[in-house]
Design a protein around this motif. Sequence first.
Motif, PDB file in Angstrom:
ATOM      1  N   SER A   1      12.637   6.274  -8.702  1.00  0.00           N
ATOM      2  CA  SER A   1      12.650   5.374  -9.252  1.00  0.00           C
ATOM      3  C   SER A   1      11.548   4.916  -8.015  1.00  0.00           C
ATOM      4  N   THR A   2      12.022   4.701  -7.087  1.00  0.00           N
ATOM      5  CA  THR A   2      11.568   3.845  -5.908  1.00  0.00           C
ATOM      6  C   THR A   2       9.981   4.423  -5.414  1.00  0.00           C
ATOM      7  N   ILE A   3      10.065   6.126  -5.140  1.00  0.00           N
ATOM      8  CA  ILE A   3       9.290   7.091  -4.740  1.00  0.00           C
ATOM      9  C   ILE A   3       8.060   7.646  -6.602  1.00  0.00           C
ATOM     10  N   ALA A   4       8.491   7.193  -7.224  1.00  0.00           N
ATOM     11  CA  ALA A   4       8.137   6.957  -8.483  1.00  0.00           C
ATOM     12  C   ALA A   4       6.694   6.223  -8.892  1.00  0.00           C
ATOM     13  N   ASN A   5       7.340   4.717  -8.461  1.00  0.00           N
ATOM     14  CA  ASN A   5       6.200   3.773  -8.858  1.00  0.00           C
ATOM     15  C   ASN A   5       6.222   3.205  -7.979  1.00  0.00           C
ATOM     16  N   ALA A   6       5.859   3.780  -6.286  1.00  0.00           N
ATOM     17  CA  ALA A   6       5.671   2.587  -5.361  1.00  0.00           C
ATOM     18  C   ALA A   6       4.284   3.337  -5.609  1.00  0.00           C
ATOM     19  N   VAL A   7       3.417   2.112  -5.118  1.00  0.00           N
ATOM     20  CA  VAL A   7       2.122   1.821  -4.844  1.00  0.00           C
ATOM     21  C   VAL A   7       1.916   1.826  -3.745  1.00  0.00           C
ATOM     22  N   ILE A   8       0.760   2.566  -3.454  1.00  0.00           N
ATOM     23  CA  ILE A   8      -0.254   2.248  -1.522  1.00  0.00           C
ATOM     24  C   ILE A   8      -1.684   1.823  -2.430  1.00  0.00           C
ATOM     25  N   ASP A   9      -1.672   0.920  -1.525  1.00  0.00           N
ATOM     26  CA  ASP A   9      -3.042   0.076  -1.187  1.00  0.00           C
ATOM     27  C   ASP A   9      -3.874   0.431  -3.029  1.00  0.00           C
ATOM     28  N   GLY A  10      -2.910  -0.667  -3.476  1.00  0.00           N
ATOM     29  CA  GLY A  10      -3.453  -0.378  -5.039  1.00  0.00           C
ATOM     30  C   GLY A  10      -2.919   0.651  -6.156  1.00  0.00           C
ATOM     31  N   GLU A  11      -2.914   1.980  -5.111  1.00  0.00           N
ATOM     32  CA  GLU A  11      -3.002   2.794  -5.954  1.00  0.00           C
ATOM     33  C   GLU A  11      -1.699   3.671  -5.683  1.00  0.00           C
ATOM     34  N   PRO A  12      -0.739   4.360  -6.778  1.00  0.00           N
ATOM     35  CA  PRO A  12       0.639   5.020  -7.010  1.00  0.00           C
ATOM     36  C   PRO A  12       0.564   6.426  -5.778  1.00  0.00           C
ATOM     37  N   LEU A  13       1.281   6.567  -5.151  1.00  0.00           N
ATOM     38  CA  LEU A  13       1.284   8.098  -4.148  1.00  0.00           C
ATOM     39  C   LEU A  13       1.078   9.179  -5.463  1.00  0.00           C
ATOM     40  N   ASN A  14      -0.456   9.714  -4.806  1.00  0.00           N
ATOM     41  CA  ASN A  14      -1.114  10.868  -5.041  1.00  0.00           C
ATOM     42  C   ASN A  14       0.435  12.616  -5.665  1.00  0.00           C
TER      43      ASN A  14
END
Length: 430
Positions: A242-255
């Motif tokens: 859940s942490t990975i699926a919903n992670a945001v970096i610089d305002g964007e989800p992980l590619n």
Amino acid sequence: MATREAHRLDQARVQALIDPATYAQWDGALDLLDTIRSEAPVAWVDAGEPDHPPFWLVSRYDDVMRMSKDNATFLNNPRTVVFALTEGIEFAKSMTGGSEHLVASLVTFDAPIHMIYRKLTQSWFMPGNLRSLEDEMCGIAHKAVDRLFDAGPEVDFVKTVSAPYPLHIVMQILGVPEEDEERMLFLTQQMFGGSDEDLAGMKAMTPEQVTQIVAASVKGFEEYFAALTAEKRAHPTDDVASTIANAVIDGEPLNDRDMMGYYMILAAAGHDTTSASTAGAMLALAQDPAQFARAKVDRSLLPGIVEEAIRWTTPVQHFMRTAAEDTEVGGQAIAKGDWLMMSYIAANHDPAQFDEPRRFDAARSPNRHLAFGAGAHQCLGLHLARLEMRILFEALLDRIDSVELAGEAKRSSSTFVGGLKTLPLRVKAA
């Protein structure tokens, strides 16, 4: 400084070094690396043919330690961090649009993105959080010992205990349902054991077939975790997925590529290496009844058993690095762009660092091995691995009176992640 030609390995040693089957014969592999370390601790490995990209083999402990900590000079990108033949590298490029990394993950990133991604899940694997899981781990460990006795008195320890035990724990942390654990184990064995006939399920494989097996494993992981991502975004739970699926970096989800790589490194490396170290410890104790007996009465030896097993087994056998600039290693000139193999096997069996390195010694101190790497890329799950092993061996020592080999222990054929694939034991309950 010496030239490349001065430290070029002869073709017999080159072929042995890059042959996965070499590492299935552990003493022979150690003999090979001992000889190379003594004659050319930084050796040029060039098969002289296009199928085998050349690289420097670094085999001395001090040199591998220094490289592991110098992440500015020795890069994880742009070249692959795992030794591969040209066919595999070109296949990865064709699948990824030019990257040599078939999977993009923490081990393939350099600063600054590496630490940004690492911090997303780092707290899950720190001692403070893991303490809350100890009671649950104890229950899982005792169930593993139950399976051992249910299958015994003669049993394959790898299949019955050392493979499923850490798999179950890391999947619980990750958020993978128990009914999917067998699939995760199969895909991991295909990814890391693609060169091994038993683990891959094929005999007399060509390099192309090995590449296809690994690629099929990656695809299987991606398909599984794409579905899991959708589930964890719709219904997030208290787990790493859940942490990975919903992670945001610089305002964007992980590619998607980075996200799938993150899942894979945790799902595969998070249990396979611990399985190998656990089996290695059990092999050592089965071969040395006196050391087993000492550990039963003196549990202060447990941390030493764990640490020594990790060094003695060295599940992650190497990582590759690329020189960011002209530099030197061990007095050898290294050119910008050169590819280097840090041999953790050789470093962890360097007699300059470890007295009688082939001897399993639970009381070895100090034991500053390199099986977890060092520096910024030190293994994210090292605290989890140590805790899992300590809890399991506490249960084993409580409940086993004696253990001995019941057949030949066999190690997998692999240049990268390796360990015992079978460990037949005869156990007697306490």
